[in-house]
Scaffold this motif. Structure first.
Motif, PDB file in Angstrom:
ATOM      1  N   SER A   7       0.841  -1.197   0.000  1.00 56.56           N
ATOM      2  CA  SER A   7       0.000   0.000   0.000  1.00 56.56           C
ATOM      3  C   SER A   7       0.873   1.242   0.000  1.00 56.56           C
ATOM      4  O   SER A   7       1.732   1.400   0.887  1.00 56.56           O
ATOM      5  CB  SER A   7      -0.907   0.012   1.238  1.00 56.56           C
ATOM      6  OG  SER A   7      -1.691   1.193   1.290  1.00 56.56           O
ATOM      7  N   PHE A   8       0.674   2.093  -0.976  1.00 57.09           N
ATOM      8  CA  PHE A   8       1.312   3.413  -1.014  1.00 57.09           C
ATOM      9  C   PHE A   8       2.802   3.365  -0.679  1.00 57.09           C
ATOM     10  O   PHE A   8       3.286   4.043   0.228  1.00 57.09           O
ATOM     11  CB  PHE A   8       0.606   4.378  -0.072  1.00 57.09           C
ATOM     12  CG  PHE A   8      -0.776   4.771  -0.498  1.00 57.09           C
ATOM     13  CD1 PHE A   8      -1.090   4.995  -1.832  1.00 57.09           C
ATOM     14  CD2 PHE A   8      -1.798   4.944   0.447  1.00 57.09           C
ATOM     15  CE1 PHE A   8      -2.362   5.368  -2.221  1.00 57.09           C
ATOM     16  CE2 PHE A   8      -3.071   5.323   0.069  1.00 57.09           C
ATOM     17  CZ  PHE A   8      -3.358   5.535  -1.266  1.00 57.09           C
ATOM     18  N   PRO A 185      -5.426  18.186   0.174  1.00 61.39           N
ATOM     19  CA  PRO A 185      -5.091  18.585  -1.196  1.00 61.39           C
ATOM     20  C   PRO A 185      -4.418  17.448  -1.951  1.00 61.39           C
ATOM     21  O   PRO A 185      -3.614  16.702  -1.380  1.00 61.39           O
ATOM     22  CB  PRO A 185      -4.125  19.755  -0.990  1.00 61.39           C
ATOM     23  CG  PRO A 185      -3.459  19.448   0.329  1.00 61.39           C
ATOM     24  CD  PRO A 185      -4.526  18.802   1.174  1.00 61.39           C
ATOM     25  N   THR A 186      -4.750  17.287  -3.215  1.00 58.31           N
ATOM     26  CA  THR A 186      -4.059  16.289  -4.006  1.00 58.31           C
ATOM     27  C   THR A 186      -2.695  16.824  -4.426  1.00 58.31           C
ATOM     28  O   THR A 186      -2.343  17.969  -4.129  1.00 58.31           O
ATOM     29  CB  THR A 186      -4.889  15.880  -5.229  1.00 58.31           C
ATOM     30  OG1 THR A 186      -4.350  14.665  -5.776  1.00 58.31           O
ATOM     31  CG2 THR A 186      -4.905  16.961  -6.303  1.00 58.31           C
ATOM     32  N   TYR A 224       0.046  10.877  -0.722  1.00 60.84           N
ATOM     33  CA  TYR A 224       1.204  10.035  -0.400  1.00 60.84           C
ATOM     34  C   TYR A 224       2.410  10.319  -1.279  1.00 60.84           C
ATOM     35  O   TYR A 224       3.553  10.081  -0.881  1.00 60.84           O
ATOM     36  CB  TYR A 224       0.819   8.553  -0.463  1.00 60.84           C
ATOM     37  CG  TYR A 224       0.834   7.932  -1.843  1.00 60.84           C
ATOM     38  CD1 TYR A 224       1.947   7.230  -2.305  1.00 60.84           C
ATOM     39  CD2 TYR A 224      -0.268   8.020  -2.686  1.00 60.84           C
ATOM     40  CE1 TYR A 224       1.965   6.650  -3.564  1.00 60.84           C
ATOM     41  CE2 TYR A 224      -0.261   7.437  -3.946  1.00 60.84           C
ATOM     42  CZ  TYR A 224       0.852   6.754  -4.379  1.00 60.84           C
ATOM     43  OH  TYR A 224       0.860   6.184  -5.632  1.00 60.84           O
ATOM     44  N   MET A 225       2.194  10.877  -2.483  1.00 62.69           N
ATOM     45  CA  MET A 225       3.325  11.187  -3.355  1.00 62.69           C
ATOM     46  C   MET A 225       4.174  12.336  -2.819  1.00 62.69           C
ATOM     47  O   MET A 225       5.338  12.481  -3.192  1.00 62.69           O
ATOM     48  CB  MET A 225       2.821  11.528  -4.757  1.00 62.69           C
ATOM     49  CG  MET A 225       2.174  10.370  -5.493  1.00 62.69           C
ATOM     50  SD  MET A 225       3.384   9.177  -6.095  1.00 62.69           S
ATOM     51  CE  MET A 225       4.012  10.028  -7.547  1.00 62.69           C
ATOM     52  N   LEU A 239      -2.317  20.275  12.569  1.00 65.56           N
ATOM     53  CA  LEU A 239      -1.652  18.994  12.796  1.00 65.56           C
ATOM     54  C   LEU A 239      -1.342  18.373  11.436  1.00 65.56           C
ATOM     55  O   LEU A 239      -2.241  18.137  10.635  1.00 65.56           O
ATOM     56  CB  LEU A 239      -2.565  18.048  13.590  1.00 65.56           C
ATOM     57  CG  LEU A 239      -3.039  18.512  14.969  1.00 65.56           C
ATOM     58  CD1 LEU A 239      -3.974  17.469  15.578  1.00 65.56           C
ATOM     59  CD2 LEU A 239      -1.853  18.772  15.881  1.00 65.56           C
ATOM     60  N   ASP A 240      -0.056  18.132  11.176  1.00 63.82           N
ATOM     61  CA  ASP A 240       0.327  17.453   9.944  1.00 63.82           C
ATOM     62  C   ASP A 240       0.215  15.956  10.176  1.00 63.82           C
ATOM     63  O   ASP A 240       1.049  15.345  10.853  1.00 63.82           O
ATOM     64  CB  ASP A 240       1.752  17.834   9.541  1.00 63.82           C
ATOM     65  CG  ASP A 240       2.156  17.220   8.200  1.00 63.82           C
ATOM     66  OD1 ASP A 240       1.335  16.502   7.599  1.00 63.82           O
ATOM     67  OD2 ASP A 240       3.288  17.474   7.745  1.00 63.82           O
ATOM     68  N   LEU A 241      -0.821  15.349   9.608  1.00 61.97           N
ATOM     69  CA  LEU A 241      -1.108  13.932   9.794  1.00 61.97           C
ATOM     70  C   LEU A 241      -0.889  13.155   8.501  1.00 61.97           C
ATOM     71  O   LEU A 241      -1.530  12.138   8.255  1.00 61.97           O
ATOM     72  CB  LEU A 241      -2.543  13.759  10.302  1.00 61.97           C
ATOM     73  CG  LEU A 241      -2.826  14.457  11.634  1.00 61.97           C
ATOM     74  CD1 LEU A 241      -4.299  14.367  11.980  1.00 61.97           C
ATOM     75  CD2 LEU A 241      -1.973  13.866  12.743  1.00 61.97           C
ATOM     76  N   SER A 242       0.033  13.643   7.681  1.00 66.68           N
ATOM     77  CA  SER A 242       0.304  13.009   6.390  1.00 66.68           C
ATOM     78  C   SER A 242       0.856  11.598   6.542  1.00 66.68           C
ATOM     79  O   SER A 242       0.744  10.788   5.616  1.00 66.68           O
ATOM     80  CB  SER A 242       1.273  13.873   5.582  1.00 66.68           C
ATOM     81  OG  SER A 242       0.742  15.168   5.385  1.00 66.68           O
ATOM     82  N   PHE A 243       1.447  11.296   7.700  1.00 64.37           N
ATOM     83  CA  PHE A 243       1.990   9.966   7.930  1.00 64.37           C
ATOM     84  C   PHE A 243       1.112   9.144   8.878  1.00 64.37           C
ATOM     85  O   PHE A 243       1.506   8.063   9.294  1.00 64.37           O
ATOM     86  CB  PHE A 243       3.413  10.049   8.473  1.00 64.37           C
ATOM     87  CG  PHE A 243       4.438  10.336   7.419  1.00 64.37           C
ATOM     88  CD1 PHE A 243       5.129   9.311   6.798  1.00 64.37           C
ATOM     89  CD2 PHE A 243       4.698  11.642   7.018  1.00 64.37           C
ATOM     90  CE1 PHE A 243       6.068   9.568   5.815  1.00 64.37           C
ATOM     91  CE2 PHE A 243       5.634  11.913   6.039  1.00 64.37           C
ATOM     92  CZ  PHE A 243       6.321  10.872   5.427  1.00 64.37           C
ATOM     93  N   HIS A 244      -0.055   9.663   9.207  1.00 65.06           N
ATOM     94  CA  HIS A 244      -0.971   8.860  10.024  1.00 65.06           C
ATOM     95  C   HIS A 244      -1.362   7.620   9.227  1.00 65.06           C
ATOM     96  O   HIS A 244      -1.719   7.715   8.053  1.00 65.06           O
ATOM     97  CB  HIS A 244      -2.217   9.671  10.381  1.00 65.06           C
ATOM     98  CG  HIS A 244      -3.093   9.015  11.408  1.00 65.06           C
ATOM     99  ND1 HIS A 244      -3.906   7.946  11.113  1.00 65.06           N
ATOM    100  CD2 HIS A 244      -3.282   9.268  12.720  1.00 65.06           C
ATOM    101  CE1 HIS A 244      -4.560   7.579  12.196  1.00 65.06           C
ATOM    102  NE2 HIS A 244      -4.195   8.359  13.193  1.00 65.06           N
TER     103      HIS A 244
END
Length: 360
Positions: A7-8, A185-186, A224-225, A239-244
């Motif tokens: 996954s990703f 945001p994409t 994820y990119m 809160l930056d939750l890009s890695f949640h």
């Protein structure tokens, strides 16, 4: 039976995660589970989960020895799928923006390389009827496509959804009475592959905090990119939750979404909560970078705005947003969420696993 999940680019997330969890819950089979991972995402895997570094020769060996491969995006490296292996491609979203062979811009050779992975797929999932045509056309995929809904979204309709929402909000430190806004945001292709300026976030985070910060919190979730693009971000109320590891947690925790052309809008709509569209570069994204399968002006179930301050205006009046877009929201859900009944994972597992418990 050996199942290998991806996954990703190495995360424990998305449809493969939901299928893994559901298969474990079902029990009754002698199954070896193995995940492709990276050190950057090791924190997201439950204790005891077997993993292998996605960049190692062992990853190739695992795929070549698998009975079932479950992936939500391309496996962008060389491996030989042996006879008898089933490769389930779940993909990772309803395509608003054009993908693969339908995009307007791609680095030289990238699509040809990814086509080698498409050729390995045995079956493809579609989250809804409207997505089937765009997915099969973009990938030039001629194998079976199954409209199942997305396993990752089962949690949004689960009996414990409200309890999970409360737990996640507590873990994130979101106080009672605080409005949590999920911003998804994409990515822009030229940010990743082009020669343009470094990644930037269009929404004015400081202004969000200044105007709404007393009783709002922004949950930032980058694609994820580009998930590492803002590491070290330090803005009060953000809160930056890009890695949640599980975005379903964030859908449940949030009270509203701000997005642009991301497929997260289709999943979030299952919750019925308001969506605001910050489409500051709509013309360029539509005409230069990607293009769309569906006209946002015709389907968007929330306001489409081009200025950061207009986003804040909409967030300050969510009751008004709900009222003005109620009919469009209902139509959006009927078109894109009709298969999301909380049982997608079971439908998918029934497709790929024989009733007798043997190899797929």
């Amino acid at each position: 039976m050996k199942v290998v999940y991806h996954s990703f680019e190495g995360r424990y997330s998305d449809n493969p995660r939901a299928l893994h969890q559901r298969l474990l819950a079902r029990g009754g089979r002698d199954v070896e589970h193995l995940w492709l991972s990276t050190p950057a995402h090791a924190h997201g895997f439950p204790a005891g989960t077997a993993t292998v570094d996605i960049d190692s020769p062992a990853a190739v060996e695992a795929l070549q020895d698998a009975d079932l491969v479950v992936s939500n995006t391309h496996l962008d490296f060389d491996w030989d799928k042996r006879p008898g292996t089933t490769y389930l491609q779940t993909w990772h979203g309803t395509p608003l923006k054009r993908i693969h062979r339908d995009v307007l811009f791609a680095p030289a050779g990238r699509l040809d390389r990814l086509d080698r992975d498409v050729a390995r797929w045995d079956l493809l999932l579609s989250p809804n009827d409207a997505s089937t045509g765009p997915l099969t056309g973009a990938f030039r995929f001629t194998g079976p496509v199954h409209v199942t809904g997305y396993p990752r979204n089962d949690a949004l309709s689960a009996p414990d959804a409200q309890e999970r929402r409360a737990r996640v909000r507590e873990e994130l430190g979101i106080a009672e009475g605080t409005t949590a806004v999920l911003y998804t945001p994409t990515w822009r292709d030229d940010d990743k592959f082009g020669d343009g300026p470094d990644f930037r976030l269009a929404l004015d985070l400081e202004r969000f905090t200044e105007r709404l910060g007393q009783d709002h919190v922004l949950l930032l979730r980058l694609h994820y990119m580009v998930s590492a693009a803002l590491q070290g971000l330090d803005v009060p109320g953000v809160l930056d939750l890009s890695f949640h590891p599980d975005i379903s947690d964030l859908y449940l925790a949030a009270d509203a979404m701000v997005t642009d052309y991301s497929s997260t809008q289709f999943d979030f709509a299952i919750t019925g909560k308001p969506i605001v569209y910050y489409v500051y570069d709509l013309d360029r994204y539509r005409d230069v970078l990607r293009g769309f399968y569906f006209d946002p002006h015709e389907i968007a179930p929330g306001p489409m705005v081009a200025e950061s301050e207009e986003v804040l205006d909409a967030l300050a009046d969510l009751d008004g947003v709900r009222s003005r877009f109620a009919d469009r929201y209902a139509a959006f859900r009927e078109t894109f969420c009709h298969a999301e009944d909380g049982h997608a994972a079971d439908r998918v597992l029934d497709l790929v696993l024989p009733a007798g418990g043997g190899r797929p």
